[in-house]
Design an enzyme around this catalytic site. Structure first.
Site, PDB file in Angstrom:
ATOM      1  N   SER A   1       0.866  -1.190   0.000  1.00  0.00           N
ATOM      2  CA  SER A   1       0.000   0.000   0.000  1.00  0.00           C
ATOM      3  C   SER A   1       0.897   1.232   0.000  1.00  0.00           C
ATOM      4  CB  SER A   1      -0.873  -0.025   1.262  1.00  0.00           C
ATOM      5  OG  SER A   1      -1.459   1.246   1.466  1.00  0.00           O
TER       6      SER A   1
ATOM      7  N   TYR B   1      -2.557  -0.630  10.171  1.00  0.00           N
ATOM      8  CA  TYR B   1      -2.601  -0.994   8.743  1.00  0.00           C
ATOM      9  C   TYR B   1      -1.306  -0.582   8.060  1.00  0.00           C
ATOM     10  CZ  TYR B   1      -4.156  -1.086   3.868  1.00  0.00           C
ATOM     11  OH  TYR B   1      -4.266  -1.338   2.527  1.00  0.00           O
TER      12      TYR B   1
HETATM   13  P1  NDP Z   1     -11.727  -5.882   0.452  1.00  0.00           P
HETATM   14  O1  NDP Z   1     -12.109  -5.433   1.800  1.00  0.00           O
HETATM   15  O2  NDP Z   1     -12.653  -5.670  -0.699  1.00  0.00           O
HETATM   16  O3  NDP Z   1     -11.321  -7.430   0.459  1.00  0.00           O
HETATM   17  C1  NDP Z   1     -10.493  -7.926   1.474  1.00  0.00           C
HETATM   18  C2  NDP Z   1     -10.437  -9.422   1.364  1.00  0.00           C
HETATM   19  O4  NDP Z   1      -9.655  -9.910   2.483  1.00  0.00           O
HETATM   20  C3  NDP Z   1     -11.805 -10.057   1.435  1.00  0.00           C
HETATM   21  O5  NDP Z   1     -11.850 -11.161   0.586  1.00  0.00           O
HETATM   22  C4  NDP Z   1     -11.856 -10.475   2.896  1.00  0.00           C
HETATM   23  O6  NDP Z   1     -12.724 -11.558   3.143  1.00  0.00           O
HETATM   24  C5  NDP Z   1     -10.426 -10.916   3.122  1.00  0.00           C
HETATM   25  N1  NDP Z   1     -10.173 -11.037   4.550  1.00  0.00           N
HETATM   26  C6  NDP Z   1     -10.269 -10.077   5.494  1.00  0.00           C
HETATM   27  N2  NDP Z   1     -10.056 -10.609   6.704  1.00  0.00           N
HETATM   28  C7  NDP Z   1      -9.824 -11.938   6.520  1.00  0.00           C
HETATM   29  C8  NDP Z   1      -9.568 -13.019   7.397  1.00  0.00           C
HETATM   30  N3  NDP Z   1      -9.509 -12.865   8.717  1.00  0.00           N
HETATM   31  N4  NDP Z   1      -9.377 -14.251   6.848  1.00  0.00           N
HETATM   32  C9  NDP Z   1      -9.447 -14.433   5.526  1.00  0.00           C
HETATM   33  N5  NDP Z   1      -9.717 -13.452   4.653  1.00  0.00           N
HETATM   34  C10 NDP Z   1      -9.902 -12.217   5.151  1.00  0.00           C
HETATM   35  O7  NDP Z   1     -10.323  -5.153   0.174  1.00  0.00           O
HETATM   36  P2  NDP Z   1      -9.478  -4.891  -1.162  1.00  0.00           P
HETATM   37  O8  NDP Z   1      -9.851  -5.839  -2.241  1.00  0.00           O
HETATM   38  O9  NDP Z   1      -9.504  -3.457  -1.400  1.00  0.00           O
HETATM   39  O10 NDP Z   1      -8.011  -5.229  -0.601  1.00  0.00           O
HETATM   40  C11 NDP Z   1      -7.224  -6.292  -1.048  1.00  0.00           C
HETATM   41  C12 NDP Z   1      -5.784  -5.990  -0.665  1.00  0.00           C
HETATM   42  O11 NDP Z   1      -5.359  -4.792  -1.326  1.00  0.00           O
HETATM   43  C13 NDP Z   1      -5.584  -5.738   0.827  1.00  0.00           C
HETATM   44  O12 NDP Z   1      -4.385  -6.338   1.257  1.00  0.00           O
HETATM   45  C14 NDP Z   1      -5.474  -4.221   0.922  1.00  0.00           C
HETATM   46  O13 NDP Z   1      -4.723  -3.803   2.025  1.00  0.00           O
HETATM   47  C15 NDP Z   1      -4.788  -3.906  -0.399  1.00  0.00           C
HETATM   48  N6  NDP Z   1      -4.952  -2.536  -0.861  1.00  0.00           N
HETATM   49  C16 NDP Z   1      -6.166  -2.078  -1.315  1.00  0.00           C
HETATM   50  C17 NDP Z   1      -6.297  -0.791  -1.764  1.00  0.00           C
HETATM   51  C18 NDP Z   1      -7.599  -0.249  -2.268  1.00  0.00           C
HETATM   52  O14 NDP Z   1      -7.661   0.951  -2.625  1.00  0.00           O
HETATM   53  N7  NDP Z   1      -8.654  -1.035  -2.362  1.00  0.00           N
HETATM   54  C19 NDP Z   1      -5.147   0.141  -1.770  1.00  0.00           C
HETATM   55  C20 NDP Z   1      -3.925  -0.436  -1.299  1.00  0.00           C
HETATM   56  C21 NDP Z   1      -3.844  -1.729  -0.862  1.00  0.00           C
HETATM   57  P3  NDP Z   1     -14.084 -11.376   3.995  1.00  0.00           P
HETATM   58  O15 NDP Z   1     -15.119 -11.133   2.966  1.00  0.00           O
HETATM   59  O16 NDP Z   1     -14.257 -12.659   4.690  1.00  0.00           O
HETATM   60  O17 NDP Z   1     -13.889 -10.218   4.943  1.00  0.00           O
END
Ligand code: NDP
Length: 251
Positions: free
Chosen positions: A157, A170
């Protein structure tokens, strides 16, 4: 540094014969990357904690004519190493090799000053965003070694590359992700064909972004589907020489 070489586009079967495990495949970036991998011929192993959402991704892949995915319900808040090791043993017993490992799952935690951050939230964010990455990679190493050119993609990030107030655990977890990538890359370099890189998606229109910036019009950022070539490139053999790099999907 941009992940994607200018004008690079995947071939229709870019990921055929590859098995790719994606964490957080239930929604957002992970879901989009999983679907894109499956469309390019990969066998995808879908992990996530929401079984109904995992099944929906599974059904979409089958409806689109993709290879039958693996479904692996797994909650990354699990702190003990045994369940990670057991998962790896099950996959090993099935004779699998893992060609690609996308550590995508992440949680935002509390957007507040470090001094105001609850210990519970700190621990959950560090657990899901970096400790689980360590536990899962450690367990899956024998499966990655079985592949000829395995690629690990860590999700970074902007706030993991430059500290910013009120991004708390985070941001710290993403700095740790970058550090983990560098240490692992140095260990693997010259001794293994496994490569590891970190990828900062940039601002993407997902649940996490909308939670972090509730006042922002969601459509001011691209949908995850618009950016998946970055992950595809890093998972494909086209990036075989890219190792130990902190990359960006946008800008
Ligand atoms: P979302 O919140 O849309 O998706 C996050 C995913 O992580 C979901 O599938 C969620 O599943 C899963 N997850 C969360 N907690 C757990 C857990 N305890 N066990 C298993 N799975 C889990 O986020 P994004 O798609 O935006 O993010 C994806 C990655 O990209 C992350 O690492 C984020 O930090 C990174 N990122 C995103 C940015 C953005 O602008 N979107 C910018 C920079 C980095 P569940 O449905 O079960 O919660």
């Amino acid at each position: 540094m941009s992940a994607l070489p200018p004008h690079w586009r995947p071939a229709q079967d870019e990921l055929k014969n590859k098995t790719i495990l994606i964490t957080g495949a239930t929604e957002g970036i992970g879901r989009a990357v999983a679907l894109a991998c499956a469309r390019l011929g990969a066998e995808v192993l879908l992990t996530g904690r929401n079984e109904a959402a995992l099944e929906s991704v599974y059904d979409t892949i089958l409806n689109e004519g993709g290879r039958t995915p693996g479904l692996i319900p797994f909650d990354l808040r699990v702190t003990q190493h045994e369940p990670y090791d057991e998962l790896a043993e099950t996959l090993l017993a099935e004779g699998l090799a893992i060609d690609g490992l996308v550590h995508n799952a992440g949680v935002l935690g509390e957007r507040r000053a470090l001094s105001q951050t609850s210990p519970e939230s700190w621990q959950e964010v560090l657990q899901v965003n970096i400790t689980a990455t360590f536990l899962l990679t450690r367990a899956l190493m024998p499966l990655l070694e079985r592949a000829s050119l395995a690629s690990i993609v860590l999700t970074s990030s902007g706030v993991g590359r430059r500290g910013k107030a009120f991004w708390g655990a985070y941001a710290v977890s993403k700095f740790a992700t970058e550090g983990y990538m560098q240490v692992l890359a140095d260990e693997l370099g010259g001794t293994s064909s496994i490569r590891v890189n970190s990828l900062n998606p940039g601002a993407v229109n997902t649940r996490m972004r909308r939670a972090a910036y509730p006042g922002e019009p969601p459509d001011s950022n691209p949908l995850p589907e618009a950016l998946t070539d970055n992950w595809i490139y890093l998972l494909s053999d086209a990036s075989a020489l890219i190792h130990g790099k902190a990359l960006s999907a946008q800008g």
